[in-house]
Scaffold this active site. Sequence first.
Site, PDB file in Angstrom:
ATOM      1  N   ALA A 133      33.333  25.327  11.452  1.00 18.33           N
ATOM      2  CA  ALA A 133      34.765  25.027  11.423  1.00 18.33           C
ATOM      3  C   ALA A 133      35.601  26.059  12.165  1.00 18.33           C
ATOM      4  O   ALA A 133      36.827  25.987  12.153  1.00 18.33           O
ATOM      5  CB  ALA A 133      35.246  24.925   9.973  1.00 18.33           C
ATOM      6  N   ASP A 182      35.747  38.838  14.601  1.00 16.06           N
ATOM      7  CA  ASP A 182      35.293  38.211  13.366  1.00 16.06           C
ATOM      8  C   ASP A 182      34.690  39.233  12.413  1.00 16.06           C
ATOM      9  O   ASP A 182      34.964  39.229  11.205  1.00 16.06           O
ATOM     10  CB  ASP A 182      34.265  37.120  13.665  1.00 16.06           C
ATOM     11  CG  ASP A 182      34.856  35.990  14.491  1.00 16.06           C
ATOM     12  OD1 ASP A 182      36.100  35.942  14.633  1.00 16.06           O
ATOM     13  OD2 ASP A 182      34.083  35.161  14.992  1.00 16.06           O
TER      14      ASP A 182
END
Length: 392
Positions: A133, A182
Amino acid sequence: MSTALEQATRLLAELTDAAAEGVWSAPGRVNLIGEHTDYNEGFVLPFAIPHRTVAAVARRRDDRVRVASTFAEEPVEVALAELDELFPTAPGSAPRVAEWAAYPLGVAWALRQAGIESSGIDIAIASDVPVGAGLSSSAAIEGATASALNELWGAGLDRTALARIGRRAENEAVGAPTGIMDQMAAMLGESDAAIFLDCRSLDAVTVPVGLADAGLEILVIDTRVSHAHSTGGFRERRASCERGAALLDVRSLRDVSTSDLARAGRVLDDVTFRRVRHIVTENQRVLDTVRTLREHGPRAIGDLLIASHASMRDDFEISVPELDTAVEAAVEAGAIGARMTGGGFGGAAIALIERDAERAVTDAVRAAFAASGFAEPTVFTVVPSAGAGRDT
């Protein structure tokens, strides 16, 4: 999170009779703004989300590492000494192990490459971070694993160093050419704050977002169009950025300002120029968003979010019809701003909305998807949350 914790603990008990040494977890992330700028040594503004990946860990009496996941039918087990054979670091090489297992095993490999003394370990992984996602389920695995091994192997590394370990695992073991955003978000996240990260220096500053006080929420719209960073589209965009930097004779696109774009337009071919223009203007949008949050609060950043999405759609060309539909429907239904988030080619969009508009925006997005013949999206809200750590 409690469900993932219970699942990981139960899976570890099925894997081994050894007593659990502990449970560690790390979050997924939403990037508020700053897409594809990280590997160009630029600026990003992510925040950790409540959805987490959990790693329950037990020691072994031999020199082997075994990983199991609720997403896989069988565990993967190798000798620690064999990790070098699993992860050839030549460009374009693929790991000789299932991709899901390459993330935790890649972290173990990267720690050993850094000179950390290792010992046998069993790791059981469960997660409620949506996979595919664009919410960085991979960095959540890396962060949870790195936090556990940092303690159990006595590495003594700080959070930034662990983020570097995660990035090396993803770049060299998994083969995904991502930046460090991230991993830094997963390690450094804080409640009600975003992480303003300089991806060149790795200097990180927390920036209060103030959603609750402003009566706002971040709505995540998971299009359920899966993507994979190790596939060609991401590699092509990174290569275009590197080509643009070389032709402009700079170390990275971080060194190109908006005032340099006129010259860039004369030097570069059309595609490379548009890739460069996205990075340069996106860096500026991150700086503008940080300033705006500090001076005026979250209600004032809507236009920056919308401009970011247009740049990714038109210049960087990483959006897909589902993402465009999500953004357009959310804004038409009253969202203050919206944009795709993550690496693109699928994944999720985010919308900044009034707290009492959640139902109306959600219904509008779902109706737009149905009218376009798309699969129904998964929609949920998130708040800036804590980074990686030990849970038990």
